[in-house]
Design a protein around this motif. Structure first.
Motif, short mmCIF file in Angstrom:
data_model
loop_
_atom_site.label_atom_id
_atom_site.label_comp_id
_atom_site.label_asym_id
_atom_site.label_seq_id
_atom_site.Cartn_x
_atom_site.Cartn_y
_atom_site.Cartn_z
N SER A 193 0.84 -1.20 0.00
CA SER A 193 0.00 0.00 0.00
C SER A 193 0.88 1.26 0.00
CB SER A 193 -0.93 -0.03 1.22
OG SER A 193 -1.86 1.01 1.15
N ARG A 194 1.91 1.25 0.84
CA ARG A 194 2.81 2.41 0.91
C ARG A 194 3.53 2.63 -0.42
NH1 ARG A 194 4.88 0.37 5.71
NH2 ARG A 194 6.81 -0.07 4.61
N ALA A 195 4.03 1.52 -0.99
CA ALA A 195 4.80 1.62 -2.24
C ALA A 195 3.92 2.14 -3.37
CB ALA A 195 5.38 0.25 -2.61
N VAL A 196 2.68 1.64 -3.46
CA VAL A 196 1.77 2.10 -4.52
C VAL A 196 1.43 3.57 -4.29
CG1 VAL A 196 -0.52 1.85 -5.53
CG2 VAL A 196 0.81 -0.19 -4.99
N ALA A 197 1.15 3.93 -3.03
CA ALA A 197 0.80 5.33 -2.74
C ALA A 197 1.95 6.26 -3.15
CB ALA A 197 0.46 5.50 -1.27
N GLU A 198 3.18 5.86 -2.84
CA GLU A 198 4.33 6.72 -3.18
C GLU A 198 4.50 6.81 -4.70
OE1 GLU A 198 7.61 5.06 -0.98
OE2 GLU A 198 6.62 5.58 0.91
N ALA A 199 4.35 5.66 -5.38
CA ALA A 199 4.52 5.65 -6.84
C ALA A 199 3.43 6.50 -7.51
CB ALA A 199 4.47 4.22 -7.37
N LEU A 200 2.19 6.37 -7.03
CA LEU A 200 1.09 7.14 -7.63
C LEU A 200 1.27 8.63 -7.35
CD1 LEU A 200 -2.10 4.93 -7.17
CD2 LEU A 200 -0.58 5.13 -9.11
N ALA A 201 1.74 8.96 -6.16
CA ALA A 201 1.96 10.37 -5.83
C ALA A 201 3.01 10.96 -6.77
CB ALA A 201 2.40 10.51 -4.37
N ARG A 202 4.08 10.20 -7.04
CA ARG A 202 5.12 10.68 -7.97
C ARG A 202 4.54 10.85 -9.37
NH1 ARG A 202 8.63 7.31 -5.35
NH2 ARG A 202 8.27 5.65 -6.87
N HIS A 203 3.79 9.84 -9.79
CA HIS A 203 3.26 9.84 -11.15
C HIS A 203 2.22 10.94 -11.36
CE1 HIS A 203 2.13 8.15 -15.03
NE2 HIS A 203 0.87 8.36 -14.67
N LEU A 204 1.34 11.12 -10.39
CA LEU A 204 0.21 12.04 -10.58
C LEU A 204 0.58 13.50 -10.30
CD1 LEU A 204 -2.57 9.83 -8.97
CD2 LEU A 204 -2.39 10.45 -11.38
N GLY A 205 1.58 13.72 -9.47
CA GLY A 205 1.98 15.10 -9.16
C GLY A 205 0.80 15.88 -8.61
#
Ligand SMILES: Nc1ncnc2c1ncn2[C@@H]1O[C@H](COP(=O)(O)OP(=O)(O)OP(=O)(O)O)[C@@H](O)[C@H]1O
Ligand SMILES: [Mg+2]
Length: 268
Positions: A193-205
């Motif tokens: 969950s943490r890894a996906v949240a971090e990746a999506l935050a980077r991707h979505l800006g």
């Protein structure tokens, strides 16, 4: 004046929960807020303490072309509520047909609400593509897409980037600036969950407006038919909801300041 639609490609991600609790967070920021249920599941009312046996709502009224204003209720939280109403299969089909043939049955009432300059309307949509979203997305100031911080949420990124999600109708022509995303049920104790949240935050800006923690207190508030900021104001999810309220209030066009007393503002 502003309209915020809450939608998602996938069901069960927390749209209704966020509609109710975000409406409450905005209300606590001094705004006049109306929460509108456009999902025939008729679940939004449960967050506001409407008794289970009370099934009335404006959906069947729209199908009949009747008077929908009488279905607006004032809730204990101070948020005005327009419940969908419980519908059987025949009524659901009648409503769907009516909106197909006479879109103004929905867009008319929504436009009337939006004509009120000091009101924020927050609309809860059914999961996936829907006629309701198709009709009101063009009227909205923001379409908020709720995603889970899991593999499915991550897999939706190409569709979201291309605009090919939730059907080709409603969101296709939306200015990209009106589309925002929120991650819900982020489990900070879970590596995935943490890894996906971090990746999506980077991707979505900046398209990512906020993230809400997964906490029992959120589901427990619903079990008590109350709102999270009322039942568990100090929990992590409550903090997240307040931050989301602030982000939404900043992103939406400013409504005219609310009068000190709300009163029965809709009774006109
Ligand atoms: N942040 C959260 N933490 C814990 N539980 C949550 C959270 N958000 C939602 N839930 C729970 O998840 C379930 C689904 O939430 P909800 O009904 O709001 O989803 P939905 O997207 O509106 O579903 P549907 O697509 O069926 O309309 C509910 O039991 C709710 O209490
Ligand atoms: Mg829902």
């Amino acid at each position: 004046m502003p309209l915020l639609c809450i939608a998602s490609p996938k069901g069960g991600v927390g749209k209704t929960t966020l509609t109710a609790n975000l409406a409450d967070a905005l209300r606590r920021r001094g705004r006049r807020v109306l929460a509108m249920d456009l999902d025939p599941q008729n679940a939004l009312r449960l967050h506001f303490g409407v008794p289970l046996a009370d099934r009335a709502g404006f959906g069947p009224e729209l199908a009949r072309g009747g008077s929908w204003r009488g279905h607006i209720r004032q809730t204990a939280a101070g948020v005005a509520l327009l419940p969908h109403g419980t519908v059987d299969m025949a009524e659901a089909l009648t409503l769907a047909n009516a909106l197909e043939r006479m879109p103004e049955r929905l867009t008319g009432p929504v436009r009337e609400l939006l004509a009120d300059p000091s009101l924020i309307v927050v609309a809860d949509l059914p999961p996936g593509p829907s006629r309701a979203l198709d009709l009101i997305a063009p009227l909205s100031d923001m379409v908020m897409i709720v995603l889970l911080a899991d593999a499915h949420g991550a897999a939706l990124m190409p569709e979201i980037d291309s605009g090919r999600f939730l059907g080709l109708g409603g969101l296709h022509g939306l200015q990209p600036g009106r589309l925002r995303l929120v991650l819900n049920q982020v489990d900070y104790g879970s590596r995935l969950s943490r890894a996906v949240a971090e990746a999506l935050a980077r991707h979505l800006g900046p398209r990512l407006l906020g993230a809400i923690a997964r906490e029992d207190s959120v589901a427990e508030a619903l079990a008590a038919q109350r709102l999270v900021l009322e039942t568990a104001p100090a929990c992590r999810a409550a903090l997240d909801l307040r931050e989301l309220g602030q982000a939404v209030a900043t992103a939406l066009p400013l409504p005219v300041e609310a009068p000190a007393a709300i009163g029965a503002w809709w009774a006109r």
